[in-house]
Design an enzyme around this catalytic site. Structure first.
Site, short mmCIF file in Angstrom:
data_model
loop_
_atom_site.label_atom_id
_atom_site.label_comp_id
_atom_site.label_asym_id
_atom_site.label_seq_id
_atom_site.Cartn_x
_atom_site.Cartn_y
_atom_site.Cartn_z
N PHE A 135 51.36 38.89 31.07
CA PHE A 135 50.67 39.97 32.25
C PHE A 135 51.29 39.64 33.44
O PHE A 135 51.32 38.55 34.15
CB PHE A 135 49.06 39.86 32.26
CG PHE A 135 48.73 41.04 33.06
CD1 PHE A 135 48.42 42.14 32.64
CD2 PHE A 135 48.26 40.65 34.48
CE1 PHE A 135 48.09 43.20 33.57
CE2 PHE A 135 47.79 41.77 35.49
CZ PHE A 135 47.58 42.89 34.92
N ASP A 220 55.49 33.13 37.46
CA ASP A 220 54.35 34.05 37.90
C ASP A 220 53.24 33.14 37.72
O ASP A 220 52.52 32.61 37.00
CB ASP A 220 54.24 35.17 36.89
CG ASP A 220 52.86 35.88 37.37
OD1 ASP A 220 52.39 35.68 38.13
OD2 ASP A 220 52.78 37.03 36.76
N LYS A 249 46.27 36.71 44.32
CA LYS A 249 44.93 36.41 43.95
C LYS A 249 44.44 35.14 44.85
O LYS A 249 44.19 35.64 45.87
CB LYS A 249 44.80 35.87 42.37
CG LYS A 249 44.94 36.98 41.39
CD LYS A 249 44.67 36.73 40.09
CE LYS A 249 44.40 38.02 39.28
NZ LYS A 249 45.64 38.19 38.36
C1 LIG Z 1 46.46 39.34 38.30
C2 LIG Z 1 47.76 39.01 38.03
C3 LIG Z 1 48.73 39.88 38.24
C4 LIG Z 1 48.77 41.15 39.09
O1 LIG Z 1 48.33 40.88 40.31
P1 LIG Z 1 47.47 42.13 41.14
O2 LIG Z 1 47.31 41.59 42.52
O3 LIG Z 1 46.36 42.65 40.31
O4 LIG Z 1 48.76 43.24 41.26
C5 LIG Z 1 50.15 39.39 37.89
N1 LIG Z 1 50.46 38.32 37.21
C6 LIG Z 1 49.41 37.61 36.71
C7 LIG Z 1 49.81 36.12 36.02
C8 LIG Z 1 48.30 38.02 37.09
O5 LIG Z 1 47.02 37.27 36.69
#
Ligand SMILES: *Cc1c(COP(=O)(O)O)cnc(C)c1O
Length: 402
Positions: A135, A220, A249
């Site tokens: 994700f 990420d 986050k």
């Molecule tokens: C939450 C998340 C995202 C997306 O972040 P947003 O602030 O919702 O755009 C991307 N990568 C990972 C691993 C995430 O947990």
């Protein structure tokens, strides 16, 4: 008068929020409109890393709000400069680009990888390798990089030349990677995908493959960063250094901010005018994130995350001995996943609903996994009370199965 049913009247139906509406939070507790109190083990999906309304964050936000909110990137600002300085001192990175969310940070990372390859190796080197079940956010580029078809189906045509390998399977990457690969993007722990950790050997293998094929390695760390695993960033647990790292986050502790971190050499490809954001690096977000970074980069706090991890794991093991509901309990630091036994597959959301009835907030990670991502400074008594409520929620959940 507004209530939960107003949501269905006036909001686009892409979410299905729980029945309560929270109005106040303090530490790891939340209160709804009827003043019911909840223990929060969800942390706003791994965001509220210092709990709700941490006094130091509130104070800094108020102070900044009275001075300067926004100037745009026609000008720079002191909070952004200080935050970037701290992030570069604390990580491998030498340069920072600020965004407002995780998806935007990844969008910048993927664009930079394409541009860097274009600048140094020509227009053919465009392939991006990502992983099944990953994700990376909800923009068109990031849902395409993400490995879950349900998030990109129906939105085509999607950006091209993105392939998906199998997580923790180096041979599947070797089969795809070539001189045409510009980047490999990976979550050190797949968060939304079920709290699955990449092995150290796998990440080391990816580093070697990327070096061999002149591809950039992108971590990420939007969910695993900001102290979540007991290190400031998860790459620091495994000694594999990425070329680009994305963070969001937790780094804002609840204020929307994201960032892309990289080296001076790679950053050179984003010359003036090639990328940007109106709000990215705004003084409010950067002021709050600076305090977050000051607090969470403390060794004692990070070690406490590891201690609290063990406390959760011990408690969850005891609960599971009693109820035999989970087939696996895993994770790192305060990102914990409990996979339901096969008999209960597809029912993680039902367990979440039972937890809410016991005044407890938890998360799911897909249909089979209950996920916990609480505040990094959650008091021990809140962990104990939360686990007691979870025990009751599980008993109630099981009593409803046939
Ligand atoms: C939450 C998340 C995202 C997306 O972040 P947003 O602030 O919702 O755009 C991307 N990568 C990972 C691993 C995430 O947990």
């Amino acid at each position: 008068m507004t209530n939960r049913s107003t949501f269905d009247d006036v909001m686009v139906p892409n979410y299905s929020p729980l029945p309560i509406i929270p109005v106040r939070g303090k530490g790891s507790r939340i209160w709804d409109e009827n003043n019911n109190e909840y223990i929060d083990l969800a942390g706003g999906i791994a965001v509220s890393c210092l709990g709700h309304c941490h006094p130091k964050l509130v104070q800094r936000l108020q102070q900044q709000a009275e001075n300067l909110w926004h100037v745009s990137n026609v000008l720079t600002n002191q909070p952004a400069l200080r935050l970037a300085q701290k992030l570069t001192e604390l990580t491998f990175a030498e340069k920072v680009f600020f965004a407002n969310s995780g998806a935007e940070a990844n969008e910048a990372a993927l664009k930079l990888a394409r541009k860097y390859a274009y600048d140094h190796f020509g227009p053919e080197k465009t392939q991006i390798i990502s992983f099944e079940n990953s994700f990376h956010g909800r923009t068109l580029f990031t849902v395409s990089a993400g490995g879950q078809a349900k998030y990109s189906d129906g939105f085509g045509p999607l950006p091209g030349d993105i392939d998906h390998a199998v997580y923790n399977d180096l041979a599947s990457v070797e089969a795809l990677i070539s001189e045409k690969t510009c980047a490999v993007i990976i979550e050190p722990i797949q968060g939304e995908g079920g709290v699955k950790s990449a092995s150290k050997d796998f990440l080391k293998g990816l580093r070697e493959l990327c070096d061999k094929h002149n591809a950039l390695l992108i971590f990420d760390e939007i969910q695993t960063g900001a102290g979540r695993t007991g290190e400031l960033y998860a790459y620091q647990n495994v000694d594999v250094i990425p070329d680009i790292l994305t963070t969001a986050k937790g780094i804002g502790g609840g204020f929307p901010i994201g960032a892309m971190l990289t080296t001076t050499e790679i950053a050179k490809s984003l010359v003036v005018g090639t990328h940007g954001s109106t709000y990215g690096g705004n003084p409010l977000g950067c002021a709050v994130a600076e305090v977050v970074v000051d607090i969470i980069s403390d060794r004692q706090l990070l070690d406490n995350v590891k201690t609290k991890h063990r406390k959760f794991m011990d408690g969850l093991d005891r609960i599971n001995e009693r109820h035999k509901i989970f087939s696996d309990i895993r994770g790192s630091g305060l990102l914990i996943g409990c996979e339901l036994k096969e008999a209960y597959h597809g029912k993680a959301k039902d367990l979440l609903t039972e937890a809410l009835s016991q005044n407890l907030m938890v998360l799911v990670a897909g249909p089979n996994v209950m996920r916990l991502a609480p505040s990094l400074i959650i008091p021990d008594e809140d962990i104990e009370q939360g686990l007691m409520s979870l025990d009751k929620a599980i008993a109630s959940f099981l009593s409803k199965q046939d």
